[in-house]
Design a protein around this motif. Structure first.
Motif, PDB file in Angstrom:
ATOM      1  N   PRO A 130      44.243  41.760  45.251  1.00 39.75           N
ATOM      2  CA  PRO A 130      44.790  40.513  44.731  1.00 39.75           C
ATOM      3  C   PRO A 130      44.056  39.258  45.179  1.00 39.75           C
ATOM      4  CG  PRO A 130      46.103  41.252  46.567  1.00 39.75           C
ATOM      5  CD  PRO A 130      45.062  42.307  46.337  1.00 39.75           C
ATOM      6  N   ALA A 131      43.046  39.410  46.039  1.00 43.76           N
ATOM      7  CA  ALA A 131      42.286  38.253  46.510  1.00 43.76           C
ATOM      8  C   ALA A 131      40.810  38.473  46.233  1.00 43.76           C
ATOM      9  CB  ALA A 131      42.506  38.034  48.007  1.00 43.76           C
ATOM     10  N   ARG A 132      40.126  37.385  45.908  1.00 39.36           N
ATOM     11  CA  ARG A 132      38.666  37.447  45.704  1.00 39.36           C
ATOM     12  C   ARG A 132      38.009  36.829  46.929  1.00 39.36           C
ATOM     13  NH1 ARG A 132      35.125  33.734  43.753  1.00 39.36           N
ATOM     14  NH2 ARG A 132      36.835  32.400  43.042  1.00 39.36           N
ATOM     15  N   LEU A 133      37.308  37.676  47.717  1.00 40.10           N
ATOM     16  CA  LEU A 133      36.618  37.187  48.904  1.00 40.10           C
ATOM     17  C   LEU A 133      35.409  36.370  48.474  1.00 40.10           C
ATOM     18  CD1 LEU A 133      36.811  40.362  51.158  1.00 40.10           C
ATOM     19  CD2 LEU A 133      38.397  38.440  51.013  1.00 40.10           C
ATOM     20  N   VAL A 134      35.279  35.177  49.046  1.00 41.41           N
ATOM     21  CA  VAL A 134      34.238  34.235  48.616  1.00 41.41           C
ATOM     22  C   VAL A 134      33.164  34.059  49.682  1.00 41.41           C
ATOM     23  CG1 VAL A 134      33.845  31.826  47.963  1.00 41.41           C
ATOM     24  CG2 VAL A 134      35.859  33.027  47.109  1.00 41.41           C
ATOM     25  N   ASP A 135      33.548  34.032  50.949  1.00 41.79           N
ATOM     26  CA  ASP A 135      32.598  33.766  52.029  1.00 41.79           C
ATOM     27  C   ASP A 135      33.220  34.237  53.334  1.00 41.79           C
ATOM     28  OD1 ASP A 135      30.260  32.860  53.271  1.00 41.79           O
ATOM     29  OD2 ASP A 135      30.351  30.886  52.320  1.00 41.79           O
TER      30      ASP A 135
END
Length: 196
Positions: A179-184
Motif C-alpha cells: 500500500p506504500a510506494r517507497l521513494v527514497d
C-alpha cells in the motif's frame, strides 16, 4: 500525532556549537521528543537533521502559539541560542501509524514513502508484516502527513540496525507491491553521533 522539525546546520556556526545546541533546550510536560537524528555519511536526501515531537492533538499548535505570544515565550525566543544555530527550514504534521517509544541507539534507516490515500490500518499491517521477515531491523515508527501539511512524499518509516552490514540484506530486499510506494531512504544516527 507527530510534529516533525526539518533542520539544516547554518554553516557559519561551528559544528561543535551546532552539536551542543542541537540537543535542543525545549522542555514541556506536554511534548515528548521521540527522535532527534542526523543523516550520517551523507547517505540519503534532505532533511539532514530531524527532530520529532509527540503531541496529543492539533490543539498543541494553538498552545505553542499562545505561549510564544506571552512575555515568557517572547523572552525564550529572544534568549534561546537554539534557533540561532539551527535552521528550522520546514516542519510537518503527521499521524503516527506505528510508534514504539523513543528511538534507541544504533543505525537508523529512514524510508520515505508515498501513501496518502491508504487506510492507516492497512499501512500499519504492511510495515509490521515487513518487520516480521528475517534479516530486518527493529521497526520503530511509521508516520504519514496530515493532508498536505508536510513535504513530499508524505510518509516516513524508521528502522534501526546495529551496523551497515546488518542493514544490507534489508537494503537488497525490495518489497513487492503493497500500500506504500517507497521513494527514497537515508541513513541516520542519533543526534551528535552522525558523521557529518
Amino acid at each position: 500525532m507527530i510534529f516533525a522539525e526539518y533542520i539544516a546546520r547554518d554553516r557559519s556556526i561551528a559544528l561543535e556549537i551546532f552539536r551542543h545546541l542541537g540537543y535542543q533546550d525545549w522542555a514541556s510536560d506536554e511534548d515528548e521528543r521521540v527522535l532527534n537524528i542526523g543523516r550520517t555519511m551523507k547517505i540519503g536526501p534532505e532533511p539532514h537533521y530531524m527532530c520529532w515531537w509527540r503531541i496529543k492533538s492539533m490543539a498543541r499548535m494553538d498552545g505553542w502559539e499562545d505561549y510564544f505570544r506571552t512575555a515568557e515565550g517572547r523572552r525564550y525566543a529572544q534568549t534561546s541560542p537554539v534557533p540561532r544555530a539551527m535552521n528550522f527550514y520546514r516542519c510537518g504534521m503527521y499521524d503516527e501509524i506505528v510508534g514504539e517509544g523513543a528511538l534507541p541507539g544504533g543505525l537508523h534507516l529512514v524510508e520515505f514513502f508515498a501513501a496518502d490515500e491508504t487506510p492507516a490500518e492497512a499501512l500499519a499491517d504492511w510495515f509490521r508484516e515487513r518487520a516480521r521477515a528475517d534479516g530486518v531491523g527493529r521497526l520503530g515508527h511509521v508516520i504519514r502527513r496530515i493532508g498536505l501539511s508536510a513535504p513530499e512524499p508524505g510518509g516516513m518509516a524508521v528502522w534501526t540496525f546495529k551496523t551497515y552490514l546488518e542493514a544490507e540484506p534489508f537494503l537488497r530486499r525490495r518489497p513487492k507491491g503493497g500500500p506504500a510506494r517507497l521513494v527514497d531512504l537515508g541513513f541516520y544516527r542519533n543526534f551528535g553521533e552522525d558523521i557529518a
